[in-house]
Design a protein around this motif. Structure first.
Motif, PDB file in Angstrom:
ATOM      1  N   LEU A  95     -48.279  -2.968 -32.611  1.00 32.93           N
ATOM      2  CA  LEU A  95     -49.212  -3.787 -31.834  1.00 32.93           C
ATOM      3  C   LEU A  95     -48.468  -4.873 -31.056  1.00 32.93           C
ATOM      4  CD1 LEU A  95     -52.656  -5.089 -32.997  1.00 32.93           C
ATOM      5  CD2 LEU A  95     -51.102  -6.592 -31.783  1.00 32.93           C
ATOM      6  N   ARG A  96     -47.536  -5.522 -31.739  1.00 34.76           N
ATOM      7  CA  ARG A  96     -46.764  -6.596 -31.096  1.00 34.76           C
ATOM      8  C   ARG A  96     -45.967  -6.055 -29.901  1.00 34.76           C
ATOM      9  NH1 ARG A  96     -41.932  -8.937 -31.146  1.00 34.76           N
ATOM     10  NH2 ARG A  96     -40.959  -7.299 -32.397  1.00 34.76           N
ATOM     11  N   LEU A  97     -45.275  -4.944 -30.118  1.00 32.28           N
ATOM     12  CA  LEU A  97     -44.471  -4.342 -29.048  1.00 32.28           C
ATOM     13  C   LEU A  97     -45.368  -3.872 -27.898  1.00 32.28           C
ATOM     14  CD1 LEU A  97     -42.051  -2.219 -31.272  1.00 32.28           C
ATOM     15  CD2 LEU A  97     -41.420  -4.265 -29.949  1.00 32.28           C
ATOM     16  N   ALA A 102     -47.425  -4.498 -22.415  1.00 28.43           N
ATOM     17  CA  ALA A 102     -48.605  -4.543 -21.545  1.00 28.43           C
ATOM     18  C   ALA A 102     -48.567  -5.778 -20.645  1.00 28.43           C
ATOM     19  CB  ALA A 102     -49.879  -4.522 -22.386  1.00 28.43           C
ATOM     20  N   HIS A 103     -48.077  -6.903 -21.176  1.00 26.45           N
ATOM     21  CA  HIS A 103     -47.889  -8.099 -20.342  1.00 26.45           C
ATOM     22  C   HIS A 103     -46.931  -7.792 -19.187  1.00 26.45           C
ATOM     23  CE1 HIS A 103     -50.086 -11.357 -22.235  1.00 26.45           C
ATOM     24  NE2 HIS A 103     -49.613 -11.033 -23.433  1.00 26.45           N
ATOM     25  N   VAL A 104     -45.843  -7.110 -19.492  1.00 22.64           N
ATOM     26  CA  VAL A 104     -44.841  -6.767 -18.472  1.00 22.64           C
ATOM     27  C   VAL A 104     -45.474  -5.898 -17.380  1.00 22.64           C
ATOM     28  CG1 VAL A 104     -42.700  -5.485 -18.035  1.00 22.64           C
ATOM     29  CG2 VAL A 104     -42.880  -6.962 -20.060  1.00 22.64           C
ATOM     30  N   LEU A 105     -46.249  -4.882 -17.790  1.00 23.95           N
ATOM     31  CA  LEU A 105     -46.869  -3.974 -16.818  1.00 23.95           C
ATOM     32  C   LEU A 105     -47.879  -4.703 -15.943  1.00 23.95           C
ATOM     33  CD1 LEU A 105     -47.460  -0.783 -18.979  1.00 23.95           C
ATOM     34  CD2 LEU A 105     -45.718  -1.155 -17.211  1.00 23.95           C
ATOM     35  N   PRO A 112     -55.192  -5.617 -13.887  1.00 25.69           N
ATOM     36  CA  PRO A 112     -55.407  -5.498 -15.332  1.00 25.69           C
ATOM     37  C   PRO A 112     -55.111  -4.093 -15.855  1.00 25.69           C
ATOM     38  CG  PRO A 112     -57.397  -6.300 -14.206  1.00 25.69           C
ATOM     39  CD  PRO A 112     -56.450  -5.866 -13.151  1.00 25.69           C
ATOM     40  N   VAL A 113     -54.492  -3.992 -17.016  1.00 27.68           N
ATOM     41  CA  VAL A 113     -54.325  -2.703 -17.693  1.00 27.68           C
ATOM     42  C   VAL A 113     -54.892  -2.815 -19.104  1.00 27.68           C
ATOM     43  CG1 VAL A 113     -52.279  -1.903 -16.446  1.00 27.68           C
ATOM     44  CG2 VAL A 113     -51.996  -3.334 -18.467  1.00 27.68           C
ATOM     45  N   HIS A 114     -55.304  -1.664 -19.611  1.00 26.92           N
ATOM     46  CA  HIS A 114     -55.689  -1.567 -21.016  1.00 26.92           C
ATOM     47  C   HIS A 114     -54.517  -0.971 -21.773  1.00 26.92           C
ATOM     48  CE1 HIS A 114     -59.650  -2.108 -19.296  1.00 26.92           C
ATOM     49  NE2 HIS A 114     -60.164  -2.222 -20.506  1.00 26.92           N
ATOM     50  N   VAL A 115     -54.368  -1.380 -23.032  1.00 26.66           N
ATOM     51  CA  VAL A 115     -53.310  -0.791 -23.845  1.00 26.66           C
ATOM     52  C   VAL A 115     -53.914  -0.306 -25.162  1.00 26.66           C
ATOM     53  CG1 VAL A 115     -52.581  -3.021 -24.829  1.00 26.66           C
ATOM     54  CG2 VAL A 115     -50.989  -1.093 -24.806  1.00 26.66           C
ATOM     55  N   GLY A 116     -53.514   0.908 -25.553  1.00 20.37           N
ATOM     56  CA  GLY A 116     -54.034   1.498 -26.781  1.00 20.37           C
ATOM     57  C   GLY A 116     -52.938   1.705 -27.806  1.00 20.37           C
ATOM     58  N   VAL A 267     -41.090   0.934 -21.263  1.00 19.61           N
ATOM     59  CA  VAL A 267     -41.857   0.097 -20.332  1.00 19.61           C
ATOM     60  C   VAL A 267     -41.127  -0.102 -19.011  1.00 19.61           C
ATOM     61  CG1 VAL A 267     -40.988  -2.086 -21.298  1.00 19.61           C
ATOM     62  CG2 VAL A 267     -43.178  -2.033 -20.096  1.00 19.61           C
ATOM     63  N   ALA A 268     -39.802  -0.211 -19.054  1.00 21.80           N
ATOM     64  CA  ALA A 268     -39.062  -0.470 -17.817  1.00 21.80           C
ATOM     65  C   ALA A 268     -39.269   0.655 -16.808  1.00 21.80           C
ATOM     66  CB  ALA A 268     -37.572  -0.647 -18.120  1.00 21.80           C
ATOM     67  N   ALA A 269     -39.317   1.890 -17.296  1.00 23.94           N
ATOM     68  CA  ALA A 269     -39.511   3.040 -16.404  1.00 23.94           C
ATOM     69  C   ALA A 269     -40.899   3.021 -15.778  1.00 23.94           C
ATOM     70  CB  ALA A 269     -39.294   4.344 -17.170  1.00 23.94           C
ATOM     71  N   LEU A 270     -41.901   2.620 -16.555  1.00 22.26           N
ATOM     72  CA  LEU A 270     -43.264   2.537 -16.023  1.00 22.26           C
ATOM     73  C   LEU A 270     -43.395   1.399 -15.031  1.00 22.26           C
ATOM     74  CD1 LEU A 270     -46.047   2.896 -18.739  1.00 22.26           C
ATOM     75  CD2 LEU A 270     -45.867   4.104 -16.583  1.00 22.26           C
ATOM     76  N   ALA A 271     -42.814   0.254 -15.370  1.00 27.03           N
ATOM     77  CA  ALA A 271     -42.958  -0.932 -14.530  1.00 27.03           C
ATOM     78  C   ALA A 271     -42.231  -0.772 -13.204  1.00 27.03           C
ATOM     79  CB  ALA A 271     -42.431  -2.163 -15.274  1.00 27.03           C
ATOM     80  N   ALA A 272     -41.268   0.138 -13.160  1.00 28.77           N
ATOM     81  CA  ALA A 272     -40.424   0.275 -11.971  1.00 28.77           C
ATOM     82  C   ALA A 272     -41.158   0.913 -10.790  1.00 28.77           C
ATOM     83  CB  ALA A 272     -39.173   1.093 -12.296  1.00 28.77           C
TER      84      ALA A 272
END
Ligand code: C2E
Ligand code: MG
Ligand code: MG
Ligand code: MG
Length: 288
Positions: A95-97, A102-105, A112-116, A267-272
Motif C-alpha cells: 500500500l505504501r509503495l 501514484a503520487h508520482v504518476l 487524477p489517477v486511481h490506484v488499486g 513507475v518510472a516507465a509509466l510516468a515517462a
C-alpha cells in the motif's frame, strides 16, 4: 517463466510437491527478512477507460526478487506470507509503495489517477484491517476515494460475514472495492447485488473465446448489462489482442486491462509517457 516452479509443482506428482514444500518454507523465512530490508517492489499495470482510451487507474502488483532464487511470483510468495504471519506487513508495504508511485504518476500526468492493490483473505479478515488501511492512506496522503481494494470473489465467499464487515468499514471510509477474478470462484449470481463493490473485474477466462464464440460474446454482453443495472463498473482483465479490445469497445465495456494495453511496469516507465493511448497502441479500426 518465473512462475514455472509453481505450476510444475502443481502439475507434477508427489516428488515435486516435496521439493516445493522445502522451497515454500525457505520462502517464508526469507520473505520476512526481505520485508524488513525493504526489498519488496511493486509494478503498476495501466487500466484503460473505454471508449476514451485514457489510463484511468493502475493496479499495483507486488514483486519480489529473491537474492538467490531470482524473481518469485506473487502467487507463490503471498501464500508464503500468509503462512509466515507476515501478510499484514506485506500488505502495508505494498500500500505504501503503491501510493508513493501514484503520487508520482499524478504529478507526471497532471490528472487524477486511481490506484488499486490486492488483498488476500487472511489479511482482509485480520483484526483491525479496515482501520489499518485507512490510517495508512492518511499517512501516505492519498485520498481514499482514489484507492481501490481488489478482493477475489472466492475470498468474499469463503470468508463470509467477517469479509463483508471489513469491506463495509472500508467503503464507509471512502475506499472503492473491486471484485477480482470474477467468474472463476463459486460465485452465486443470486447474491451479486449484495456485494459491496464499485468495480467488477471480469476474469481473463471470459476473453479466451470472446472473439470466436457468439455464445461467449452474448454472455459478456449480458454480464455488462447486469453490472450496469447494479451500478458496478466492469473492468475486463487479460486483454491481449486488438480483436478483443475492439469487441469490448463495441460491447460498451467501461474499462479494460491487459498486455495489449500495457504490462505491469515500474513507475518510472509509466510516468515517462503521457499514456495517451493512441501513441502507444494504434486505435482499433472502426467496424464499418
Ligand atoms: P490479479 O490481481 O488478478 O492480477 C492480474 C494478474 O494477471 C497479474 O499477475 C498480471 O501480471 C497478470 N496479467 C495482466 N494482464 C495480463 C494479460 O493480458 N494476460 C495474462 N496472461 N496475464 C495478465 P501477477 O502479477 O503474477 O499476480 C498474480 C496474482 O497475485 C494477482 O492476480 C493477485 O491475486 C496476486 N497479487 C499480486 N500482488 C499482490 C499483493 O500485493 N497482495 C496480494 N494479496 N496479492 C497479490
Ligand atoms: Mg487484482
Ligand atoms: Mg485479477
Ligand atoms: Mg485474474
Amino acid at each position: 517463466r518465473t512462475d514455472s516452479a509453481l505450476y510444475a509443482a502443481k502439475a507434477a506428482g508427489r516428488g515435486r510437491t516435496v521439493l516445493s514444500e522445502r522451497r515454500r518454507s525457505r520462502l517464508v523465512d526469507d520473505l520476512a527478512r526481505s520485508l524488513a530490508a525493504g526489498d519488496l517492489r511493486v509494478e503498476l499495470q495501466p487500466i484503460i477507460g473505454l471508449p476514451s482510451r485514457e489510463v484511468v487507474a493502475v493496479e499495483a502488483l507486488a514483486r519480489w526478487d529473491h537474492p538467490r532464487l531470482g524473481p518469485v511470483p506473487p502467487l507463490e510468495f503471498v501464500p508464503a506470507a500468509e503462512d509466515g504471519g507476515v501478510i499484514d506487513q506485506l500488505g502495508t508495504e505494498v500500500l505504501r509503495l503503491a501510493c508513493a508511485d501514484a503520487h508520482v504518476l499524478q504529478r507526471a500526468w497532471g490528472r487524477p489517477v486511481h490506484v488499486g492493490v490486492n488483498v488476500s483473505g487472511r489479511e482482509l479478515v485480520g483484526l483491525g484491517y479496515a482501520d489499518r488501511v485507512l490510517r495508512a492512506l492518511e499517512a501516505a496522503r492519498w485520498p481514499a476515494s482514489q484507492f481501490v481494494l481488489e478482493v477475489t470473489e472466492s475470498v468474499v465467499e469463503a470468508s463470509g460475514p467477517a469479509a463483508l464487515r471489513a469491506l463495509a468499514a472500508l467503503r464507509a471510509g471512502g475506499v472503492r472495492i473491486a471484485i477480482d477474478d470474477f467468474g472463476t470462484g463459486y460465485s452465486s449470481l443470486s447474491r451479486l447485488d449484495e456485494l459491496p463493490a464499485d468495480f467488477l473485474k471480469l476474469d481473463r477466462q471470459f476473453l479466451t473465446s470472446l472473439t470466436t464464440s457468439t455464445r461467449r460474446t452474448g454472455m459478456v454482453r449480458a454480464l455488462l448489462g447486469l453490472c450496469a443495472e447494479l451500478d458496478m463498473l466492469v473492468v475486463a482483465e487479460g486483454v491481449e489482442t486488438p480483436e478483443q479490445a475492439r469487441l469490448l469497445e463495441e460491447l460498451g465495456c467501461p474499462a479494460a486491462q491487459g498486455y495489449h494495453y500495457g504490462r505491469p511496469m515500474p513507475v518510472a516507465a509509466l510516468a515517462a509517457t503521457s499514456w495517451r493511448l493512441d501513441d502507444v497502441v494504434p486505435p482499433v479500426a472502426s467496424g464499418g
